[in-house]
Motif scaffolding. Structure first.
Motif, PDB file in Angstrom:
ATOM      1  N   ASN A   1      24.957  35.411  27.433  1.00  0.00           N
ATOM      2  CA  ASN A   1      26.440  35.563  27.022  1.00  0.00           C
ATOM      3  C   ASN A   1      27.249  36.087  28.209  1.00  0.00           C
TER       4      ASN A   1
ATOM      5  N   LYS B   1      27.891  33.320  30.622  1.00  0.00           N
ATOM      6  CA  LYS B   1      28.891  32.279  29.693  1.00  0.00           C
ATOM      7  C   LYS B   1      30.306  32.918  29.658  1.00  0.00           C
ATOM      8  N   TYR B   2      30.462  34.213  29.390  1.00  0.00           N
ATOM      9  CA  TYR B   2      31.842  34.674  28.899  1.00  0.00           C
ATOM     10  C   TYR B   2      32.503  35.574  30.319  1.00  0.00           C
TER      11      TYR B   2
ATOM     12  N   ASP C   1      29.068  42.791  32.176  1.00  0.00           N
ATOM     13  CA  ASP C   1      29.730  41.833  32.976  1.00  0.00           C
ATOM     14  C   ASP C   1      31.135  42.196  33.128  1.00  0.00           C
TER      15      ASP C   1
ATOM     16  N   ILE D   1      36.347  42.066  24.732  1.00  0.00           N
ATOM     17  CA  ILE D   1      36.348  41.844  23.465  1.00  0.00           C
ATOM     18  C   ILE D   1      37.286  42.689  22.772  1.00  0.00           C
TER      19      ILE D   1
ATOM     20  N   ILE E   1      31.513  40.909  15.789  1.00  0.00           N
ATOM     21  CA  ILE E   1      31.099  39.585  16.854  1.00  0.00           C
ATOM     22  C   ILE E   1      29.539  39.459  16.467  1.00  0.00           C
TER      23      ILE E   1
ATOM     24  N   TYR F   1      30.012  34.142  13.704  1.00  0.00           N
ATOM     25  CA  TYR F   1      31.242  34.823  14.083  1.00  0.00           C
ATOM     26  C   TYR F   1      31.606  34.459  15.598  1.00  0.00           C
ATOM     27  N   ARG F   2      32.741  33.829  15.761  1.00  0.00           N
ATOM     28  CA  ARG F   2      33.125  33.749  17.033  1.00  0.00           C
ATOM     29  C   ARG F   2      34.321  33.970  17.337  1.00  0.00           C
ATOM     30  N   LEU F   3      35.017  34.861  18.667  1.00  0.00           N
ATOM     31  CA  LEU F   3      36.057  35.063  18.645  1.00  0.00           C
ATOM     32  C   LEU F   3      37.071  34.076  19.086  1.00  0.00           C
TER      33      LEU F   3
ATOM     34  N   GLY G   1      29.232  27.453  21.452  1.00  0.00           N
ATOM     35  CA  GLY G   1      28.324  28.270  20.992  1.00  0.00           C
ATOM     36  C   GLY G   1      28.274  28.210  19.617  1.00  0.00           C
ATOM     37  N   THR G   2      27.252  28.772  18.969  1.00  0.00           N
ATOM     38  CA  THR G   2      27.191  28.574  17.578  1.00  0.00           C
ATOM     39  C   THR G   2      27.463  29.962  16.786  1.00  0.00           C
ATOM     40  N   GLY G   3      27.859  31.128  17.493  1.00  0.00           N
ATOM     41  CA  GLY G   3      27.817  32.331  16.819  1.00  0.00           C
ATOM     42  C   GLY G   3      26.793  32.858  16.182  1.00  0.00           C
TER      43      GLY G   3
ATOM     44  N   GLY H   1      24.000  33.873  18.345  1.00  0.00           N
ATOM     45  CA  GLY H   1      23.214  34.726  19.369  1.00  0.00           C
ATOM     46  C   GLY H   1      23.403  36.250  19.004  1.00  0.00           C
ATOM     47  N   LEU H   2      24.541  36.638  18.901  1.00  0.00           N
ATOM     48  CA  LEU H   2      24.515  38.141  18.665  1.00  0.00           C
ATOM     49  C   LEU H   2      23.906  38.670  17.242  1.00  0.00           C
TER      50      LEU H   2
ATOM     51  N   SER I   1      32.634  43.495  29.451  1.00  0.00           N
ATOM     52  CA  SER I   1      31.745  44.071  28.313  1.00  0.00           C
ATOM     53  C   SER I   1      30.567  44.613  28.748  1.00  0.00           C
TER      54      SER I   1
ATOM     55  N   PHE J   1      26.924  45.518  26.638  1.00  0.00           N
ATOM     56  CA  PHE J   1      26.065  45.498  25.400  1.00  0.00           C
ATOM     57  C   PHE J   1      25.177  46.253  25.776  1.00  0.00           C
TER      58      PHE J   1
HETATM   59  P1  ADP Z   1      28.282  32.262  20.729  1.00  0.00           P
HETATM   60  O1  ADP Z   1      28.039  33.007  22.152  1.00  0.00           O
HETATM   61  O2  ADP Z   1      27.291  31.171  20.397  1.00  0.00           O
HETATM   62  O3  ADP Z   1      29.475  31.833  20.451  1.00  0.00           O
HETATM   63  P2  ADP Z   1      27.378  34.996  20.030  1.00  0.00           P
HETATM   64  O4  ADP Z   1      26.830  35.359  18.769  1.00  0.00           O
HETATM   65  O5  ADP Z   1      26.267  35.097  21.054  1.00  0.00           O
HETATM   66  O6  ADP Z   1      27.797  33.346  19.637  1.00  0.00           O
HETATM   67  O7  ADP Z   1      28.817  35.581  20.207  1.00  0.00           O
HETATM   68  C1  ADP Z   1      29.684  35.703  19.409  1.00  0.00           C
HETATM   69  C2  ADP Z   1      30.912  35.980  20.207  1.00  0.00           C
HETATM   70  O8  ADP Z   1      31.237  36.945  20.689  1.00  0.00           O
HETATM   71  C3  ADP Z   1      31.142  34.698  21.177  1.00  0.00           C
HETATM   72  O9  ADP Z   1      31.753  33.523  20.512  1.00  0.00           O
HETATM   73  C4  ADP Z   1      32.185  35.734  21.893  1.00  0.00           C
HETATM   74  O10 ADP Z   1      33.475  35.312  21.550  1.00  0.00           O
HETATM   75  C5  ADP Z   1      32.043  36.918  21.901  1.00  0.00           C
HETATM   76  N1  ADP Z   1      31.073  37.457  23.168  1.00  0.00           N
HETATM   77  C6  ADP Z   1      29.653  37.560  22.911  1.00  0.00           C
HETATM   78  N2  ADP Z   1      29.326  37.968  24.246  1.00  0.00           N
HETATM   79  C7  ADP Z   1      30.580  38.241  24.907  1.00  0.00           C
HETATM   80  C8  ADP Z   1      30.947  38.835  26.179  1.00  0.00           C
HETATM   81  N3  ADP Z   1      29.852  39.158  27.110  1.00  0.00           N
HETATM   82  N4  ADP Z   1      31.918  38.768  26.635  1.00  0.00           N
HETATM   83  C9  ADP Z   1      33.015  38.248  25.865  1.00  0.00           C
HETATM   84  N5  ADP Z   1      32.892  37.859  24.555  1.00  0.00           N
HETATM   85  C10 ADP Z   1      31.473  37.809  24.210  1.00  0.00           C
END
Ligand code: ADP
Length: 802
Positions: free
Chosen positions: A690, A693-694, A718, A723, A731, A736-738, A748-750, A752-753, A777, A779
């Motif tokens: 993530n 990716k973000y 990162d 967020i 999240i 849930y996806r932002l 993404g599928t929402g 992972g977290l 962010s 984590f």
């Molecule tokens: P996905 O990444 O598949 O959308 P996740 O459950 O991994 O699903 O993440 C949920 C949401 O949290 C993401 O859609 C994203 O908007 C936000 N997110 C996750 N990790 C980060 C990050 N490191 N920086 C910014 N936003 C993040």
């Protein structure tokens, strides 16, 4: 025949006495001889004499002295004395003799004729006196007898005119007189009552005490007093009487006779019984809220005090059921049960009309006609006759205008018949009982309402009562929680002033016309304090208005939306790699063009990496599904966190975008972590992926491992998109996806977290994010640290020696 008189002859010389005796013998009277004045006085003390012949000259008391003493004594004063003397004839002597009360003086020697003639006069006189006395005595005896007769008559007259029963008894207790009242009461003749009296009419319960008291009185002579019931001949009724008797004694203190009375105290006793019964019944009824029990107790209390039978019947629906039946004799109760059904049925049919009309029923004399109303068959009629009911009273039990049963009092063996007074008593009892039942019911109702109110407050659904005028009358705790609006801010207000857009929304909510009628709840959007809620609600109408019940479906609604988004996202997520794979494969398969081996290699690379991406997506879906189903076993062990983090970094490097810089930070000494190594690895991979990716602009991505307080802390940092604070919690929710629309082109599928959170939770850890929009962010994952192992020798030593 005249009584023999006694003559006292006194002379100190025996020869003189002898001569006197001989002279007086022929008179035929009793001669008493005395040799001195003293001896003469002694005789006079004991006997009565017609005359005394007294010698004058005697040693000791002489004749004159003796005569003086005789005259001084009342009883002997009038006994005639004749002095006998030889010594003097002179006047002085003679006068002295007359002075002392002599009636005559005779000189010795006497002329026997004269002596006898003189003495005879006195004898005659004495005999006459005696005769008169005797006649006097006779007359007074007769008079006395007549007097007695008249006084006894007066007695009887008195006895018969007294309104009480009057009697007299001999010292042994046998009755020898009773007045007319006694005879009339028992309808017996004098001869039948005399002797043992009325004991056969005394109530068997009172007889032992009555006998006991009477025998005690006869033994001790103390006054007799007892209360007992005796049966009246005219109607067979037992009535309470107070018996009293006192002993009349002779001069010598011996008991001559007992004078007694029996007073009818039925009225007083009954009034007393009623008072105590009502007081006790009131107490019993107030003692408990279990009115079925208290009514049963009251029925027991009523028998035999105010009734021989007592029945309490209660309506169960339209049917009258017997709650309690009391009688002193269990045998009779068993018999009465045989009649119960028929009686209840009859009461329902006929009596109940009266009961329902709230009218008491008084039947003074139960005759065949009255029995016939119960519609008994022949056998039942026989039983009814054997129970011999006399009279009855039935009063309805009424509370709050509702008739819910009746109390019946019946007389039988007591022989009593009920009258207006008894009806009043029964009504008073019914009032007490009704109040008790009413209280019990009110209490139960209050309890029920209290419970309902408490349940309403505890229930998870919002419940709102809106009256017929559209004013809110009830707003429960759940309604407050769901809407965020407090009860005090809405009660008394019109619903359209509280719920925005109610006029449009209201008609959408289905309302059942009665409880239990099936209606489908409708989901509608409403706004409270600027917050939109999705509420699913329905209502039930009743006479006071409408009750609405609703629940908050905002989250469910969001989830639904997310699911819809997810489908779109996943379709897109799957379609992109599939399109790349399909395109690459088609290109390789082309025969019309010769492919450069390098390009062919690149295309195969695309197929491999996109397949990998597809695999990851499918894997995430699988894991999420297993987590939801609770089918994700956790194998906890102690592992080296730095080694694990190193592996994750190494793997990430294989597909790292150029602009991203990857870094692992760890102190020299890190305690082992307690976790499932495979799952921890997956968490870290997700977070690092993530972070990469973000961070579309690239930048540093660092994975740090640190010793915490009894915990090991992993943080993934990162410098990417960041967020907003409001979304930090959300999240981690499933799907849930932002940026569900992928405006930034990041797929993404929402899941992972969500997977990370669930795995960390199962390993007893915590996960959170620290971030600001646009500033990257961090984590953080915290998991329990392994306990440092102590040197083995130290710990094992005691075990070895022991
Ligand atoms: P996905 O990444 O598949 O959308 P996740 O459950 O991994 O699903 O993440 C949920 C949401 O949290 C993401 O859609 C994203 O908007 C936000 N997110 C996750 N990790 C980060 C990050 N490191 N920086 C910014 N936003 C993040």
């Amino acid at each position: 025949m005249s009584e023999r008189a006694k003559l006292l002859l006194v002379d100190d010389r025996p020869e003189n006495l002898l001569a006197l005796e001989a002279l007086l013998e022929p008179l035929g009277q009793e001669l008493v001889l005395a040799a001195s004045g003293e001896e003469a006085l002694r005789h006079l003390l004991q006997e009565e004499f017609a005359a005394i012949l007294l010698d004058v000259q005697m040693p000791g008391l002489d004749g004159f002295q003796t005569a003086e003493l005789i005259k001084q004594r009342e009883r002997t004063r009038h006994v005639p004395i004749i002095f006998l003397t030889a010594i003097s004839k002179d006047a002085e002597h003679i006068f002295r003799g007359y002075d002392t009360g002599a009636v005559d003086y005779l000189m010795k020697p006497f002329d026997p004729q004269i002596l006898r003639a003189k003495v005879a006069v006195f004898i005659d006189l004495w005999q006459k006196t005696v005769e008169i006395r005797r006649q006097d005595a006779l007359i007074s005896e007769q008079e006395l007898a007549a007097l007695e007769r008249s006084s006894e008559e007066r007695y009887r007259f008195l006895g018969d005119s007294i309104p009480q029963q009057v009697w007299t008894a001999l010292p042994d207790g046998a009755l020898d007189y009773v007045n007319q009242r006694v005879l009339a009461y028992f309808d017996r003749s004098f001869e039948e009552v005399i002797g043992w009296g009325w004991s056969e009419f005394v109530h068997e319960d009172d007889l032992p005490e009555t006998i006991e008291r009477w025998t005690t009185a006869l033994r001790t002579g103390d006054p007799y007093e007892v209360e007992f019931r005796v049966r009246r001949a005219s109607d067979g009724a037992y009535r309470w009487h107070l018996a009293r008797a006192v002993a009349m004694r002779s001069d010598k203190g011996e008991i001559v006779r007992w004078f007694g009375t029996n007073t009818d105290i039925e009225e007083r006793r009954v009034a007393e019984e009623r008072q105590t019964f009502l007081a006790e019944a009131g107490w019993v009824l107030g003692s408990s809220l279990d009115y079925e029990q208290t009514l049963t107790d009251v029925a027991q209390l009523a028998v035999p005090r105010i009734a021989d039978w007592c029945a309490v019947d209660i309506f169960v629906g339209a049917r009258l059921e017997r709650l309690a039946l009391a009688h002193v004799d269990p045998l009779k109760i068993a018999l009465a049960r045989e009649l119960q059904e028929a009686m209840l049925h009859a009461s329902e049919a006929a009596g109940a009309t009266a009961i329902r009309a709230r009218q008491p029923v008084l039947v003074r004399e139960i005759d065949d006609e009255a029995l016939a109303t119960f519609g008994f068959d022949e056998r039942q009629l026989e039983i009814a006759h054997s129970l011999a009911p006399r009279s009855y009273v039935t009063v309805p039990l009424v509370a709050r205008g509702e008739v819910f049963g009746s109390i019946s009092l019946v007389t039988a063996e007591s022989g009593r018949t009920y009258a207006e007074d008894d009806l009043t008593l029964a009504q008073e009892l019914a009032r007490h009982a009704s109040a008790a039942i009413d209280n019990a019911r009110l209490y139960a109702e209050a309890e029920r309402r209290g419970r309902a109110a408490r349940a309403l407050e505890a229930v998870g659904d919002g419940v709102v009562l809106v009256d017929r005028d559209g004013v809110i009358r009830l707003w429960n705790t759940a309604a407050r929680t769901i809407t965020g609006v407090a009860e005090e801010d809405v009660l008394g207000k019109r619903i359209e002033d509280v719920v925005q857009g109610w006029l449009e929304i209201g008609p959408l909510i289905p309302v059942a016309s009665k409880p239990g009628e099936p209606v489908r709840a409708e989901t509608v959007p409403v706004e409270f304090g600027g917050r939109e809620l999705w509420i699913s609600g329905s209502g039930v109408g009743f006479e006071e208005g409408t009750v609405y019940a609703f629940r908050d479906l905002t989250e469910e609604r969001a989830l639904e939306e997310m699911k819809a988004d997810f489908v779109a996202t996943v379709s897109h997520e799957l379609r992109t790699p599939l399109a790349a794979i399909y395109g690459s494969a088609q290109t390789i398969r082309r025969t019309d063009i010769e492919l450069d081996p390098e390009i062919k290699d690149q295309l195969l690379g695309v197929i491999a990496s996109e397949s990998d991406r597809l695999g990851t997506i499918v894997n995430d879906l699988l894991v999420a599904g297993r987590l939801d189903a609770g089918q994700m076993p956790v194998t906890i062990e102690s592992c080296d966190p730095v080694e694990l983090a190193g592996g994750v970094i190494e793997a990430a490097r294989t597909h790292l975008p150029e602009a991203v810089e990857l870094e692992l930070r760890a102190p020299r000494q890190v305690t082992n972590v307690v976790a499932d190594p495979g799952q921890l690895r997956q968490v870290l991979v997700n977070l690092v992926d993530n972070a990469i990716k973000y961070s579309p602009e690239g930048g540093l991505v660092a994975l740090a491992v640190a010793n915490g307080d009894a915990a090991i802390r992993f943080s993934v940092e990162d410098r990417g998109l960041g967020i907003p604070a409001t979304e930090h919690r959300r999240i981690f929710e499933k799907f849930y996806r932002l940026d569900p629309d992928m405006t930034r082109g990041i797929g993404g599928t929402g899941l992972g977290l969500y997977i990370c959170r669930e795995l960390v939770r199962r390993m007893d850890g915590k996960i959170w994010v620290e971030s600001k929009l646009g500033e990257g962010s961090t984590f953080v994952v915290e998991l329990p640290a392994a306990v440092e192992k102590k040197p083995p020798a130290k710990r094992k030593a005691p075990a070895k020696t022991g």
